[in-house]
Structure formats: structure tokens, C-alpha cells
Scaffold this motif. Structure first.
Motif, PDB file in Angstrom:
ATOM      1  N   UNK A 177      34.982 -16.314  26.487  1.00 28.85           N
ATOM      2  CA  UNK A 177      35.639 -16.024  25.215  1.00 28.85           C
ATOM      3  C   UNK A 177      35.112 -16.883  24.081  1.00 28.85           C
ATOM      4  N   UNK A 178      34.862 -18.146  24.363  1.00 27.32           N
ATOM      5  CA  UNK A 178      34.300 -19.041  23.344  1.00 27.32           C
ATOM      6  C   UNK A 178      32.915 -18.570  22.931  1.00 27.32           C
ATOM      7  N   UNK A 179      32.134 -18.172  23.905  1.00 24.81           N
ATOM      8  CA  UNK A 179      30.813 -17.621  23.628  1.00 24.81           C
ATOM      9  C   UNK A 179      30.902 -16.431  22.667  1.00 24.81           C
ATOM     10  N   UNK A 180      31.746 -15.494  23.021  1.00 24.71           N
ATOM     11  CA  UNK A 180      31.903 -14.292  22.201  1.00 24.71           C
ATOM     12  C   UNK A 180      32.390 -14.653  20.801  1.00 24.71           C
ATOM     13  N   UNK A 181      33.301 -15.606  20.722  1.00 23.95           N
ATOM     14  CA  UNK A 181      33.815 -16.042  19.427  1.00 23.95           C
ATOM     15  C   UNK A 181      32.699 -16.568  18.532  1.00 23.95           C
ATOM     16  N   UNK A 182      31.784 -17.347  19.095  1.00 21.28           N
ATOM     17  CA  UNK A 182      30.697 -17.900  18.296  1.00 21.28           C
ATOM     18  C   UNK A 182      29.751 -16.814  17.792  1.00 21.28           C
ATOM     19  N   UNK A 183      29.540 -15.806  18.607  1.00 15.87           N
ATOM     20  CA  UNK A 183      28.719 -14.672  18.174  1.00 15.87           C
ATOM     21  C   UNK A 183      29.362 -13.981  16.975  1.00 15.87           C
ATOM     22  N   UNK A 184      30.668 -13.730  17.090  1.00 19.42           N
ATOM     23  CA  UNK A 184      31.366 -13.074  15.991  1.00 19.42           C
ATOM     24  C   UNK A 184      31.363 -13.906  14.726  1.00 19.42           C
ATOM     25  N   UNK A 185      31.589 -15.215  14.862  1.00 20.56           N
ATOM     26  CA  UNK A 185      31.578 -16.094  13.692  1.00 20.56           C
ATOM     27  C   UNK A 185      30.207 -16.118  13.038  1.00 20.56           C
ATOM     28  N   UNK A 186      29.159 -16.147  13.861  1.00 16.57           N
ATOM     29  CA  UNK A 186      27.808 -16.142  13.300  1.00 16.57           C
ATOM     30  C   UNK A 186      27.555 -14.879  12.495  1.00 16.57           C
ATOM     31  N   UNK A 187      27.884 -13.733  13.080  1.00 17.16           N
ATOM     32  CA  UNK A 187      27.682 -12.476  12.361  1.00 17.16           C
ATOM     33  C   UNK A 187      28.489 -12.455  11.071  1.00 17.16           C
ATOM     34  N   UNK A 188      29.743 -12.880  11.138  1.00 20.74           N
ATOM     35  CA  UNK A 188      30.600 -12.884   9.952  1.00 20.74           C
ATOM     36  C   UNK A 188      30.069 -13.819   8.879  1.00 20.74           C
ATOM     37  N   UNK A 189      29.433 -14.915   9.290  1.00 22.78           N
ATOM     38  CA  UNK A 189      28.925 -15.886   8.311  1.00 22.78           C
ATOM     39  C   UNK A 189      27.787 -15.318   7.475  1.00 22.78           C
ATOM     40  N   UNK A 190      27.170 -14.257   7.961  1.00 26.13           N
ATOM     41  CA  UNK A 190      26.111 -13.594   7.199  1.00 26.13           C
ATOM     42  C   UNK A 190      26.605 -12.353   6.474  1.00 26.13           C
ATOM     43  N   UNK A 191      27.914 -12.149   6.469  1.00 24.99           N
ATOM     44  CA  UNK A 191      28.472 -11.044   5.711  1.00 24.99           C
ATOM     45  C   UNK A 191      28.650  -9.762   6.478  1.00 24.99           C
ATOM     46  N   UNK A 192      28.538  -9.811   7.806  1.00 26.14           N
ATOM     47  CA  UNK A 192      28.787  -8.599   8.595  1.00 26.14           C
ATOM     48  C   UNK A 192      30.255  -8.214   8.442  1.00 26.14           C
ATOM     49  N   UNK A 193      30.505  -6.940   8.237  1.00 25.06           N
ATOM     50  CA  UNK A 193      31.857  -6.448   7.965  1.00 25.06           C
ATOM     51  C   UNK A 193      32.795  -6.731   9.125  1.00 25.06           C
ATOM     52  N   UNK A 194      34.059  -6.971   8.802  1.00 22.98           N
ATOM     53  CA  UNK A 194      35.069  -7.269   9.815  1.00 22.98           C
ATOM     54  C   UNK A 194      35.130  -6.188  10.881  1.00 22.98           C
ATOM     55  N   UNK A 195      35.024  -4.928  10.480  1.00 21.56           N
ATOM     56  CA  UNK A 195      35.082  -3.831  11.445  1.00 21.56           C
ATOM     57  C   UNK A 195      33.956  -3.924  12.466  1.00 21.56           C
ATOM     58  N   UNK A 196      32.760  -4.295  12.011  1.00 18.28           N
ATOM     59  CA  UNK A 196      31.624  -4.413  12.920  1.00 18.28           C
ATOM     60  C   UNK A 196      31.757  -5.641  13.815  1.00 18.28           C
TER      61      UNK A 196
END
Length: 309
Positions: A177-196
Motif C-alpha cells: 500500500x505504501x508503494x502504491x501511495x508513492x506512485x500516486x503521489x508522484x503522478x499527482x505532483x506532476x499534475x495528473x488528474x485526480x480521476x487518473x
């Protein structure tokens, strides 16, 4: 390879918009962030997102979302997580084809420094280089990068079963879960939409975070393979479990007590539970990552399966 990070990320914060359903995540965000959708820019995008997920924020500007990074100790659902010993040889957790895990240093070619310069490693003949480049390639397949297998973006030819890659890690749902969380945070930090970002997390969880999950095709040309990474006794059981296809869980033991930092078994017994005279297993120095590209790739690799296939 060096990239002009500031220029490349000037569009961060303006990239968020409704992604057309017929455009892959890779193609859409390459255009949104880097303007021109070509093989070099697609590879650059994956490099930025993967490197940030691994070591945390290192690029500016970004949208202000903090990313601690997979290699940083952290908390997930009020549970402490420390994944670094799986990467630096602290634990005998790598599947090198034998009956027990071996210790492999996947940070053997510069560690975080080259990643902060948007490179996989200082050189091209190391576990670290193979790990990171396989990760970029695998992630590109599942994000639907249309320019793969062309100059500037090589195709992926790594391991097909993430269960086999991770079978000696005995990961639990907090670690995955921590792994997955970091992936999501990284994507979000570059402006990837919340839905994606949300869809990415759901796809990763379904693929990797249920023990005894049935064989699943992740990379189309590799066919159905066992993909479960969360295999500890405490992991949630897949609704369609195929536990008979999975071997008994073997918790890794400490290859280096200092690097292990309290993770894994104490090293007083070998992987089969028999007494051993040494608490230090062999350290693999060859490019074991060529077959086994490590847990980072597994977690990031299927990041947008729902959109890319």
C-alpha cells in the motif's frame, strides 16, 4: 541522460484537464507536460514520474504535493513501513532462481544522485541501471506509450510474473500500500488528474495487493502470469483465490544487520528454516535485475492498466 527539468515542467499545474477516453495516459500527459508527443519525451515523462516515486520530490516547479519516496521510511495506515532494505542488500529477498532469496544491491551505481539528474544510474552496467530502465520500459507498456519500440524508447523484455519476482520478500498490505501511495503521489505532483491517479491506485491494488490472485495478463505478449505481490498471511485474500499455485511464504532474513534496520528474520536460520552457521547470505553482484527487476517495477508497472490496454 540529462534533461532540462525546469523547462520540461513549466506546464505543471496546467496539465490537469479531462483526458479523452481514446488517448492513453502516457500520450496525454506527455503532450500536456512536454508539449510534443514523441518517443524521447515519453521516456522523459516516465523517468520523471518513476524517479520521483522512488526517491521523492526533486523537481521544481511542481504542484506542491509532497512525495516522500519509496526508499524513505514512512507510515501507511498507522503502520511503519521501511522498504529500503529490499533495495540496498540489507535483506536476502531477491529471487535469483534458487530456492531462497539472495541479497542484491539495487542501489549500486550512484543511488539517488543520478536519479536527481533524471538518469537511472551513473553507468549502464549495474543492477541499478537495469532495475530503473526496466521499470521505465514496463511502465511505458502499461501506460500505453505509443512510441515504444522506436528510437529513444526501447521495448520491454523483462520478467512476466511479479509473484516470482517478489516471492521471497513476503510483503504485506502495508508495504504494498505504501508503494502504491508513492506512485500516486508522484503522478499527482506532476499534475495528473485526480480521476487518473485514483484509477491507477485501484488497478495496482487489484493486480498486486491480494494474495493468491489468479494468473493475470499484465503485459499482453507475456500472457497470464501470477502477479500477486502481497503474499503475507495478513494480506487480503483474492475473491477468486488460487492458493495452490503459490508456494509457502518465506520471510527474508537479514543479510546485513545494519542495512536491514530490524526488517526480516534475524538471520539465525536459512530460508528453509534449518540451522545455519552464518547470518550473512551471498551478496549477488551480477546483474540479477536483468531477470528480476525488483519491487519498484512491479508496483509501478501496471499503473494504468484500465486505460492502456
Amino acid at each position: 541522460m540529462q534533461f532540462k527539468t525546469l523547462a520540461l515542467l513549466a506546464a505543471v499545474g496546467t496539465a490537469v484537464a479531462q483526458r479523452p477516453s481514446n488517448t492513453s495516459i502516457c500520450d496525454y500527459y506527455t503532450t500536456a507536460l512536454l508539449k510534443e508527443n514523441n518517443s524521447t519525451n515519453q521516456y522523459t515523462l516516465l523517468t520523471l514520474v518513476v524517479n520521483t516515486a522512488v526517491i521523492g520530490n526533486y523537481t521544481k516547479p511542481n504542484v506542491g504535493i509532497r512525495v516522500p519516496g519509496i526508499l524513505a521510511a514512512g507510515m501507511y495506515n498507522d503502520t511503519a513501513v521501511n522498504l529500503l532494505p529490499y533495495f540496498d542488500g540489507g535483506l536476502a529477498s531477491t529471487n535469483d532462481g534458487g530456492d531462497a532469496g539472495v541479497a542484491v544491491n539495487f542501489l549500486d551505481d550512484g543511488g539517488a544522485v543520478p536519479l536527481m539528474n533524471n538518469m537511472p544510474a551513473n553507468g549502464t552496467n549495474s543492477n541499478q541501471y537495469t532495475l530503473l530502465t526496466h521499470l521505465y520500459e514496463y511502465f511505458g507498456v502499461l501506460l500505453g506509450c505509443s512510441m515504444m519500440n522506436t528510437t529513444g524508447f526501447p521495448g520491454y523484455g523483462g520478467d512476466s510474473s511479479q509473484y516470482q519476482v517478489h516471492k521471497f520478500m513476503a510483503l504485506d498490505q502495508y508495504q504494498v500500500g505504501y508503494f502504491i501511495q508513492q506512485v500516486g503521489l508522484s503522478a499527482a505532483s506532476f499534475g495528473v488528474a485526480t480521476e487518473d491517479v485514483t484509477a491507477v491506485g485501484m488497478a495496482l491494488t487489484k493486480l498486486f495487493n491480494y494474495k493468491c490472485a489468479p494468473p493475470t495478463t499484465v503485459v499482453p505478449y507475456q500472457g497470464d502470469q501470477l502477479q500477486a505481490i502481497c503474499i503475507a498471511d495478513t494480506c487480503p485474500l483474492s475473491p477468486n483465490d488460487t492458493c495452490s499455485k503459490y508456494a509457502p511464504v518465506i520471510e527474508p532474513f537479514a543479510a546485513n544487520a545494519t542495512l536491514a534496520m530490524g526488517e526480516g528474520r534475524n538471520g539465525s536460520s536459512n530460508a528453509t528454516g534449518s540451522p545455519t552457521t552464518s547470518s550473512t547470505p551471498p551478496m549477488v553482484t551480477k546483474n540479477a535485475a536483468a531477470q528480476n527487476f525488483g519491487s519498484v517495477a512491479a508496483v509501478l508497472g501496471a499503473a494504468a492498466l484500465a486505460f492502456a490496454l
